[in-house]
Design an enzyme around this catalytic site. Structure first.
Site, PDB file in Angstrom:
ATOM      1  N   GLY A 198      53.728  39.322  60.718  1.00 39.08           N
ATOM      2  CA  GLY A 198      53.181  38.457  59.687  1.00 39.08           C
ATOM      3  C   GLY A 198      52.292  37.441  60.382  1.00 39.08           C
ATOM      4  CB  CYS A 199      49.396  36.803  60.858  1.00 39.79           C
ATOM      5  SG  CYS A 199      49.996  38.112  61.892  1.00 39.79           S
ATOM      6  CB  ALA A 200      48.341  31.723  59.806  1.00 38.93           C
TER       7      ALA A 200
ATOM      8  NE  ARG B 124      50.381  32.231  56.576  1.00 39.17           N
ATOM      9  CZ  ARG B 124      50.523  32.656  55.328  1.00 39.17           C
ATOM     10  NH1 ARG B 124      50.803  31.807  54.355  1.00 39.17           N
ATOM     11  NH2 ARG B 124      50.376  33.921  55.048  1.00 39.17           N
TER      12      ARG B 124
ATOM     13  CG  ASN C   3      49.037  37.327  56.543  1.00 41.31           C
ATOM     14  OD1 ASN C   3      49.035  36.708  55.505  1.00 41.31           O
ATOM     15  ND2 ASN C   3      50.153  37.680  57.150  1.00 41.31           N
TER      16      ASN C   3
END
Lengths: 363, 238, 497
Positions: free
Chosen positions: A15-17, A44, A212
């Protein structure tokens, strides 16, 4: 950790930003704003990857491919440099300058080369310059263990590392670069990455992708794209998305808009409702590139020479906002990441699932 | 209409023929182009040269004249019409044809008339002026094959002919000296048998200026399937 | 001398319940029941356990059970093996069986587990969110071409399926008029296709042409220009999973009435389809047949090539992909049949799972997977098999046996007898009329609708909302109890990895 769990050997969901902005008037901004923006979404990420790409950062070498390299050791560096020397005219090489910080450790050797394909080699290969460069990058990434090309476009460059993105930006001294567009990424992988190559952005030629979400179509996409000369060495979603864009746009000649109709194709129900001409086009793209439809949650920013493109998956399972202020377009996972660098905006909205946002210099 | 086909791709040539409104079409310079007259009806096509594989496949009607030779699978699954080949034919001539007539001035290769069948008013015919290769009329289920042996070879047919033949008739001018399967009977063709193919022999002679009297100067052998189903006792229910 | 031991079943008739109505006698086409002088004579050895009498008996007085008086048999010599020797010794005949290979050799589908999303990406609710099962079959690797205004030229439309399941080839002759009617109507309503098999297309069914795939086999029965043009696609049958390397033979006694007319051969004439097409002895000849069919239909119909899964299938498929075919059909060794020599059916060929995985991998390694679509068949038994086949690399699947069971087949495995009590594999008008077409259509639609829901549920669980994103997505599969060679061929990891 056992080496069999290293990135590239196993698939690591994350997961990510993401964040990015572009000055459509071509004005240059240094890297401090983008660092500030991505830092706002600290939660994040989990400190296991951060990175940036800037466009317009090498005006003095704008006609040369800027190859950014990670090396495990000097031995492999020597081998790769021999390879580069054999294939390219290298007009400048140096270490990429970094600012030591205790938050970024275990760094590999990080080098930069400005190159042009040797005319004899290029003629012999019967390829165009871009294809020549991309094939050389694949050669290194696939066959030279311990070496990794993490950026190879013209007048652009990626900077990435294991760490939180704000620390990565600090480490690479991004405040000393000036770009008309920046993209950034903070990573939240669910497993320890083996090394720095796994951080975003993921680049090929002048395409850089931050992303993301974990895509559910990964293996279908990977197995399809690998038929066309790509090798997914890292087994990450971002890598495969980058290659899909490169394949559809550079190799097949689709427009970016059309490529997005493949990647986040409209639902059949929507296609069936379209006016005849439009329906035919949408149906055609979806049908002949069915192996490149990307499903599952994603929000993506694609950087390219002179522009940024943003797109969500067609169900819009990830957050993404787009804003404008004057001549600048902003894109980020969260509104706060934009407000922190541009508190007052002319316009802010969330694009729909599958809706393409394109912002380009001069438009 | 006249077409000069030298160097033309098969598909392109066939598109021209198909879309041509003229009934009579002459094609010159043919060499290996495939599927000429495939599925066509009502045209009269004359082709000069060596016509490629699958000529007249699925043909419904009309005439295809070849002033030269035909390669493999001429008249494959043909349904009607006439094909005249002024030279020789390759293998599998008239494969599974159900109707129409094929006249070949010289020899045909292996497996001519394999799986020919007849149905209703459809009675396929193959007339070969010279000799035929092995497996002539394998699985023959209907129609007529005639081998005229105008070069008077000792045996104008090859080994393994009429294997699995269960219908139709094969006429061979002269004696058949190759072994025949037990399911087939060979006999001298009687006058009434010859009457059945007289119109076709006339057509052959007219097309290729052959001498009818010479053809009838020698007796024909007639092959027909023996009565009864040879496969009846082959299987047991399990 | 072994009649009693040969009987596979025995029939138990409950005297208390039997009301002597005689319905069982009238229902049984095998002549098991006979009433003489007020007494019932039951010929167990004629019973095939089709369950017709059991289902029809108004008082539930009948039961068919495995014959308790079996030859002894042991771990090596099964009862079946002993009985087969009795039969062959007595008749000198080749054993002939129907339906697919029933042996207990491995079925890989049963050793493959499907993935689902947890946390890192979401599952999708298939009942309330979009979930797409539409598939297009046909070549996909076109060059992008544009007209003068820059619009994409969208030639070559391909074959559209609303659900990735087609009904496989079963000829008119091997199955009944009513059974064909059920397949045609159900295919039309479901937005998919049925296949004529090699026996031609009955005039009554030309109206379902848009939902029909017409087959061309070595016998070329019923093949003429109208027929080729009637269907949405043409399938060249090179082989069949149940009997690779073996042809077909419908005996003359079954070539009656409409069967003869549809095959375009005289009544009573044997219909022989040898294993090879005698105009195809090599791969370049296949290209010739593909091209001639395309030429005859003016390049408007996609051409399928169906082959049995055999040892060298990957190389064969690669050759077919380069022959101009649009779709390759792989038929596994469990595939059904209306009649095949038992030994061939049970010993020749390879499982579809391995063939499919091998072919898909090979075509991708050669970069030509997008030139063709792949259909897998033989045997797909439920929706999980469909999902697994697609994740291994199929574009769609063919079902035959499952469709017959849906319309009432009770798997007695005696199709070749022509006495099917359920009106499916028979040409006897009285028996054929037992298959109620409307009910059959309803049931077949019911089956596919149910499978579609289940496929959507499984896709949703994986976070996939379009079937093309499942195709070849082997990360969604894990093996259970397979050795590393098998996993390698299937291209999947073991569960726990």
């Amino acid at each position: 950790m056992e080496s069999r769990y290293y990135e590239g050997k196993v698939r690591i969901p994350s997961g990510c930003a993401i964040s990015g902005f572009i000055n459509r008037d071509g004005r240059l901004s240094d890297g401090s704003a983008i660092i500030k923006s991505i830092a706002t979404m600290h939660d994040r990420s989990n400190g296991l990857g951060g990175g940036f790409a800037g466009y317009g950062i090498y005006p003095e070498y704008k006609d040369y491919y800027a190859i950014h390299m990670f090396y495990r050791d000097t031995l492999i560096k020597k081998q790769v440099e021999e390879f580069l020397d054999e294939h390219f005219d290298i007009i400048n090489l140096s270490k990429i300058p970094v600012r030591k910080t205790p938050k970024i450790v275990d760094e590999p050797l990080i080098w930069r080369y400005f190159v042009k394909p040797l005319p004899t080699k290029l003629a012999e290969s019967q390829l165009d310059e871009d294809e020549f460069v991309s094939r050389c990058a694949f050669r290194i990434n696939t066959f030279m263990d311990g070496a990794y090309v993490f950026s190879c476009g013209k007048n652009m460059g990626a900077f990435k590392a294991v760490g939180y993105p704000e620390d990565v930006g600090e480490f690479y001294r991004l405040d000393e670069y000036a770009a008309y567009s920046w993209i950034a990424h903070g990573r939240y992988p669910t497993n320890t990455p083996g090394w720095w190559g796994g951080a975003h952005p993921f680049c090929l030629l002048d395409f850089a992708v931050v992303h993301n979400g974990e895509i559910s179509s990964y293996d279908a996409n990977r197995r399809n794209i690998e038929m066309y000369g790509y090798k997914c060495n890292l087994q990450t979603d971002t890598e495969v998305i980058t290659y899909i864009f490169d394949y559809l746009v550079r190799k097949r000649g689709l427009t970016l808009q059309e490529a997005c109709k493949v990647i986040a194709a409209p639902f059949w129900e929507q296609i069936d409702r379209m006016p005849a001409q439009e329906r035919e086009q949408a149906e055609y793209l979806r049908r002949i590139y069915s192996g490149l439809l990307v499903t599952g949650p994603f929000s993506v920013i694609l950087g390219y020479t002179g522009g940024l493109l943003a797109i969500n998956d067609r169900l819009k399972l990830r957050g993404m906002v787009v804003a404008e202020k004057g001549n600048t377009t902003y894109i980020a996972s969260e509104e706060c990441a934009i407000r922190v660098i541009a508190p007052v905006l002319d316009k802010i909205y969330s694009p729909k699932g599958g809706e393409v946002v394109i912002a380009e210099v001069g438009r | 209409m006249e077409i000069y086909a030298k160097g033309m791709e098969s598909r392109h040539l066939n598109e021209i023929i198909r879309s041509c409104k003229d009934k009579n079409i002459i094609v010159r310079g043919v060499n290996g182009q495939r599927f000429i007259a495939c599925g066509l009806d009502g045209k009269d096509i004359t082709a000069y040269g060596t016509i490629g594989n699958g000529a007249g496949a699925y043909m419904l009607g009309g005439v295809l004249r070849v002033e030269g030779s035909a390669q493999d699978a001429a008249g494959d699954t043909m349904n009607g019409g006439e094909i005249y080949v002024g030279g020789r034919c390759g293998d599998a001539t008239g494969y599974a044809m159900r109707g129409g007539e094929i006249y070949v001035k010289e020899d045909v290769g292996y497996r001519a008339g394999v799986h020919m069948k007849q149905y209703g008013e459809h009675r396929p015919v193959i007339v070969v002026g010279g000799t035929a290769g092995c497996f002539l009329g394998e699985y023959l289920a209907g129609g007529v094959i005639a081998v005229l042996n105008l070069k008077n070879e000792k045996c104008p047919v090859g080994e393994d002919m009429a294997r699995g033949m269960h219908g139709g008739r094969i006429y061979v001018r002269g004696k058949v000296s190759v072994p025949l399967p037990v399911s087939v009977t060979a006999s001298k063709a009687r006058r009434e048998d010859m009457e059945l193919i007289r119109p076709q022999i006339e057509k052959f002679c007219k097309a290729f200026r052959a001498d009818e009297r010479e053809i009838y100067s020698e007796e024909f052998t007639l092959l027909q399937p023996a009565a009864g189903n040879p496969y009846n006792r082959l299987y047991v229910n399990n | 001398m072994n009649a009693r031991a040969r009987a596979e079943f025995e029939i138990l008739k409950d005297k208390e319940r039997c009301i002597d109505c005689g319905l069982c006698e009238r229902q049984c086409s095998n002549g098991v029941y006979k009433r003489e002088d007020g007494r019932w004579f039951i010929a167990d050895e004629k019973c095939v356990n089709c369950q017709r009498c059991v289902e029809m008996c108004p008082t539930g007085a009948l039961k068919v059970i495995p014959n308790r008086n079996a030859p002894r048999g042991d771990g090596n010599w099964s009862v079946r093996a002993v009985r087969e020797i009795y039969k062959q010794a007595e008749t000198g005949g080749v054993l002939l069986s129907s339906m697919g290979n029933p042996s207990d050799m491995p079925t890989y589908f049963d050793r493959i587990a499907i993935n689902a999303s947890q946390v890192t990406n979401p599952s999708i609710d298939p009942l309330r969110e979009p979930m797409e099962t539409r598939v297009y079959l046909g070549a996909k690797d076109h060059e992008i071409k544009r007209d003068s205004s820059g619009r994409l030229i969208t030639e070559n439309r391909g074959l559209r399926l609303e659900v990735p399941i087609l009904f496989s080839a079963m000829s008119y002759g091997s199955i009944s008029y009513n059974a064909h009617a059920v397949l045609a109507r159900a295919a039309q309503e479901l937005g998919t296709y049925y296949n004529t098999g090699e026996g031609g297309l009955h005039r009554d069914f030309y109206k379902y042409g848009a939902s029909t795939i017409v087959q061309v086999a070595s016998g070329r029965f019923g093949v003429h220009k109208d027929y080729l043009e009637a269907g949405a696609a043409i399938e060249i049958k090179m082989g069949q999973g149940a009997k690779p390397g073996i042809g077909g033979h419908l005996p003359g006694k079954k070539i009656v009435g409409d069967i003869a007319a549809t095959r375009m051969i005289p009544q009573g004439s044997d219909a022989i389809s040898p294993a090879p097409h005698h105009d195809i002895y090599s791969i370049e000849d296949l290209r010739q047949l593909v091209d001639s069919l395309k030429e005859a239909t003016e390049y408007k119909k996609p051409v399928f090539v169906k082959v049995a899964a055999v040892h060298n299938i990957a190389a064969i498929a690669s050759g077919i992909a380069r022959s101009g075919a649009d779709v390759i059909v792989l038929d596994g060794w469990r595939g059904g049949t209306g009649a095949a020599p038992t030994r061939i059916r049970d010993n020749v060929g390879i499982p579809i799972e391995l063939a499919l995985a091998g072919v898909d991998s090979r075509l991708r390694a050669e970069g030509i997977r997008d030139r063709v679509s792949l259909i897998a068949g033989g045997s797909i038994r439920n929706s999980a098999d469909v999902v697994k086949a697609i994740a291994l690399g199929a574009d769609a699947v063919y079902i035959g046996t499952a469709a017959l069971i849906a319309m009432g087949c009770h798997m007695c495995r005696n199709c070749h007898s022509g006495k099917c009590n359920w009106g499916i594999a028979t040409q006897d008008p009285a028996l054929v009329s037992r298959l109620d077409v409307n009910a059959g259509v309803r049931r077949l639609i019911g089956l596919i609708t149910a499978w579609k829901h289940e496929i959507e549920e499984m896709m949703g669980g994986m976070g996939i909302n379009a079937i093309e994103a499942l195709r070849g997505n082997r990360l969604m599969l894990r093996g259970l109890g397979l050795n590393s060679r098998e996993l390698d061929i299937l291209g999947i990891m073991h569960a726990g990895e």
